[in-house]
Every structure is written in C-alpha cells, then in structure tokens.
Design a protein around this motif. Structure first.
Motif, PDB file in Angstrom:
ATOM      1  N   ASP A  23       0.851  -1.180   0.000  1.00 17.78           N
ATOM      2  CA  ASP A  23       0.000   0.000   0.000  1.00 17.78           C
ATOM      3  C   ASP A  23       0.896   1.243   0.000  1.00 17.78           C
ATOM      4  N   LEU A  24       0.289   2.376  -0.137  1.00 19.16           N
ATOM      5  CA  LEU A  24       1.047   3.623  -0.267  1.00 19.16           C
ATOM      6  C   LEU A  24       1.923   3.882   0.957  1.00 19.16           C
ATOM      7  N   ALA A  25       1.366   3.762   2.145  1.00 21.37           N
ATOM      8  CA  ALA A  25       2.130   4.051   3.363  1.00 21.37           C
ATOM      9  C   ALA A  25       3.336   3.130   3.499  1.00 21.37           C
ATOM     10  N   THR A  26       3.157   1.863   3.218  1.00 24.15           N
ATOM     11  CA  THR A  26       4.257   0.903   3.312  1.00 24.15           C
ATOM     12  C   THR A  26       5.337   1.215   2.289  1.00 24.15           C
ATOM     13  N   THR A  27       4.919   1.552   1.089  1.00 21.89           N
ATOM     14  CA  THR A  27       5.887   1.869   0.033  1.00 21.89           C
ATOM     15  C   THR A  27       6.690   3.115   0.384  1.00 21.89           C
ATOM     16  N   VAL A  28       6.029   4.144   0.897  1.00 20.47           N
ATOM     17  CA  VAL A  28       6.732   5.364   1.318  1.00 20.47           C
ATOM     18  C   VAL A  28       7.726   5.015   2.416  1.00 20.47           C
ATOM     19  N   GLU A  29       7.292   4.234   3.385  1.00 13.17           N
ATOM     20  CA  GLU A  29       8.156   3.853   4.502  1.00 13.17           C
ATOM     21  C   GLU A  29       9.387   3.076   4.039  1.00 13.17           C
ATOM     22  N   HIS A  30       9.205   2.191   3.066  1.00 13.60           N
ATOM     23  CA  HIS A  30      10.314   1.375   2.571  1.00 13.60           C
ATOM     24  C   HIS A  30      11.258   2.163   1.657  1.00 13.60           C
ATOM     25  N   THR A  31      10.768   3.213   1.036  1.00 13.79           N
ATOM     26  CA  THR A  31      11.570   3.958   0.067  1.00 13.79           C
ATOM     27  C   THR A  31      12.320   5.133   0.677  1.00 13.79           C
ATOM     28  N   LEU A  32      11.686   5.809   1.602  1.00 15.18           N
ATOM     29  CA  LEU A  32      12.274   7.026   2.156  1.00 15.18           C
ATOM     30  C   LEU A  32      12.928   6.784   3.508  1.00 15.18           C
ATOM     31  N   ASP A  33      14.075   7.414   3.707  1.00 12.15           N
ATOM     32  CA  ASP A  33      14.686   7.446   5.034  1.00 12.15           C
ATOM     33  C   ASP A  33      13.906   8.450   5.878  1.00 12.15           C
ATOM     34  N   GLU A  34      14.134   8.441   7.165  1.00 17.68           N
ATOM     35  CA  GLU A  34      13.407   9.341   8.067  1.00 17.68           C
ATOM     36  C   GLU A  34      13.556  10.806   7.682  1.00 17.68           C
ATOM     37  N   ASP A  35      14.728  11.193   7.241  1.00 14.83           N
ATOM     38  CA  ASP A  35      14.984  12.593   6.914  1.00 14.83           C
ATOM     39  C   ASP A  35      14.548  12.972   5.496  1.00 14.83           C
ATOM     40  N   GLU A  36      13.948  12.044   4.774  1.00 11.96           N
ATOM     41  CA  GLU A  36      13.545  12.312   3.390  1.00 11.96           C
ATOM     42  C   GLU A  36      12.042  12.533   3.223  1.00 11.96           C
ATOM     43  N   HIS A  37      11.316  12.649   4.295  1.00 16.61           N
ATOM     44  CA  HIS A  37       9.866  12.845   4.200  1.00 16.61           C
ATOM     45  C   HIS A  37       9.576  14.302   3.855  1.00 16.61           C
ATOM     46  N   ASP A  38       9.909  14.650   2.647  1.00 15.75           N
ATOM     47  CA  ASP A  38       9.733  15.994   2.113  1.00 15.75           C
ATOM     48  C   ASP A  38       8.264  16.203   1.742  1.00 15.75           C
ATOM     49  N   PRO A  39       7.670  17.343   2.098  1.00 13.63           N
ATOM     50  CA  PRO A  39       6.263  17.592   1.756  1.00 13.63           C
ATOM     51  C   PRO A  39       5.985  17.522   0.252  1.00 13.63           C
ATOM     52  N   PHE A  40       6.951  17.948  -0.563  1.00 13.98           N
ATOM     53  CA  PHE A  40       6.761  17.897  -2.013  1.00 13.98           C
ATOM     54  C   PHE A  40       6.603  16.454  -2.487  1.00 13.98           C
ATOM     55  N   ILE A  41       7.466  15.559  -2.000  1.00 11.96           N
ATOM     56  CA  ILE A  41       7.376  14.140  -2.384  1.00 11.96           C
ATOM     57  C   ILE A  41       6.012  13.601  -2.008  1.00 11.96           C
ATOM     58  N   LEU A  42       5.613  13.834  -0.772  1.00 11.91           N
ATOM     59  CA  LEU A  42       4.344  13.289  -0.290  1.00 11.91           C
ATOM     60  C   LEU A  42       3.158  13.882  -1.046  1.00 11.91           C
ATOM     61  N   ASN A  43       3.255  15.158  -1.405  1.00 12.25           N
ATOM     62  CA  ASN A  43       2.189  15.796  -2.187  1.00 12.25           C
ATOM     63  C   ASN A  43       2.061  15.124  -3.556  1.00 12.25           C
ATOM     64  N   VAL A  44       3.175  14.942  -4.247  1.00  7.74           N
ATOM     65  CA  VAL A  44       3.146  14.333  -5.578  1.00  7.74           C
ATOM     66  C   VAL A  44       2.656  12.888  -5.499  1.00  7.74           C
ATOM     67  N   VAL A  45       3.199  12.136  -4.577  1.00 13.16           N
ATOM     68  CA  VAL A  45       2.824  10.724  -4.453  1.00 13.16           C
ATOM     69  C   VAL A  45       1.345  10.578  -4.115  1.00 13.16           C
ATOM     70  N   ASN A  46       0.901  11.304  -3.110  1.00 14.05           N
ATOM     71  CA  ASN A  46      -0.514  11.228  -2.727  1.00 14.05           C
ATOM     72  C   ASN A  46      -1.428  11.756  -3.824  1.00 14.05           C
ATOM     73  N   GLY A  47      -1.004  12.842  -4.466  1.00  9.91           N
ATOM     74  CA  GLY A  47      -1.810  13.428  -5.536  1.00  9.91           C
ATOM     75  C   GLY A  47      -1.965  12.508  -6.726  1.00  9.91           C
ATOM     76  N   VAL A  48      -0.873  11.891  -7.148  1.00  8.89           N
ATOM     77  CA  VAL A  48      -0.931  10.964  -8.275  1.00  8.89           C
ATOM     78  C   VAL A  48      -1.768   9.746  -7.900  1.00  8.89           C
ATOM     79  N   ALA A  49      -1.551   9.215  -6.706  1.00 13.79           N
ATOM     80  CA  ALA A  49      -2.305   8.032  -6.277  1.00 13.79           C
ATOM     81  C   ALA A  49      -3.803   8.326  -6.186  1.00 13.79           C
ATOM     82  N   THR A  50      -4.155   9.478  -5.659  1.00 10.95           N
ATOM     83  CA  THR A  50      -5.556   9.854  -5.487  1.00 10.95           C
ATOM     84  C   THR A  50      -6.245  10.156  -6.814  1.00 10.95           C
ATOM     85  N   ASN A  51      -5.525  10.779  -7.738  1.00 12.60           N
ATOM     86  CA  ASN A  51      -6.118  11.243  -9.000  1.00 12.60           C
ATOM     87  C   ASN A  51      -5.678  10.409 -10.198  1.00 12.60           C
TER      88      ASN A  51
END
Length: 126
Positions: A23-51
């Motif tokens: 799922d999306l949350a698991t994939t984000v967790e496996h791909t990003l390090d703790e310091d890489e949770h950039d709002p831009f990344i999450l916006n694009v990923v969530n936006g593409v997944a949602t739309n």
C-alpha cells in the motif's frame, strides 16, 4: 531537499506501487529514510495516487497510436507525475515540469524516453 531528488524519490515510490503489492504508506516507509519525508514528495505521491484515473484519462487523450498500457512503466509514471504537477499545482512552471520529466527520463528510462515524454507533455499544454 532539491526538487529533482524529490521527483526521483516520488518516481521510485509510484513505480513501486505499480509493481509491488504494497500500500502507499508501506511503500513510502520502505523507500524514504526518516529525513527524506519531504512535503513535495508526499504531495506528488498522494496526488498521483488519489487522482490516477483522471490523470490517466488526460494522458490517454494525447497518446498517438499508443495505449497507456503499452507505455513503459517508467515513462507512464513520469507522465503521471508531470501531469499532476501541470494540472493540479497552481504555481508549477510548465517548462520546468516538462524539463524535469525529460531529464529524469534520461536517467531512469531508455534512449527514447525523454523524447516521448516531451512529445506527450508538449501536446497536453497546447
């Protein structure tokens, strides 16, 4: 984090979503390090997944002699990301979004990926 790197991370997450059974949350967790949770990344990923369905319809309308299913997964994912930025971000400069998609296609795609991405996106903004 620079936007180029953020886009590459978003590509990796979205690519994984299409190829793995996470799922999306698991994939984000496996791909990003703790310091890489950039709002831009999450916006694009969530936006593409949602739309995704709406984005795919926009892309399909600009493919000549291709179905979206025939487009290589890297190119399809890059197109989805760029379409999301072009049509859902209010402040995204078209030329920057297209250029970034082309440059990332050169890194992750094949020799013709950048040209293909440029052709489809250029038709979309006209």
């Amino acid at each position: 984090m620079k936007r180029r790197i953020a886009r590459e991370k978003a590509l990796q997450i979205l690519f994984s979503l299409d190829t793995e059974e996470y799922d999306l949350a698991t994939t984000v967790e496996h791909t990003l390090d703790e310091d890489e949770h950039d709002p831009f990344i999450l916006n694009v990923v969530n936006g593409v997944a949602t739309n995704k369905q709406e984005i795919d319809e926009k892309i399909k309308g600009h493919l000549e002699k291709w179905s979206l299913e025939r487009v290589a997964l890297v190119e399809r994912t890059l197109l989805r990301m760029a379409v999301y930025e072009l049509f859902y971000f209010k402040d995204a400069p078209e030329s920057v979004v297209i250029n970034e998609a082309i440059e990332i296609a050169h890194v992750f795609g094949d020799d013709k990926s950048g040209k293909f991405i440029n052709g489809v996106l250029s038709k979309m903004i006209k």
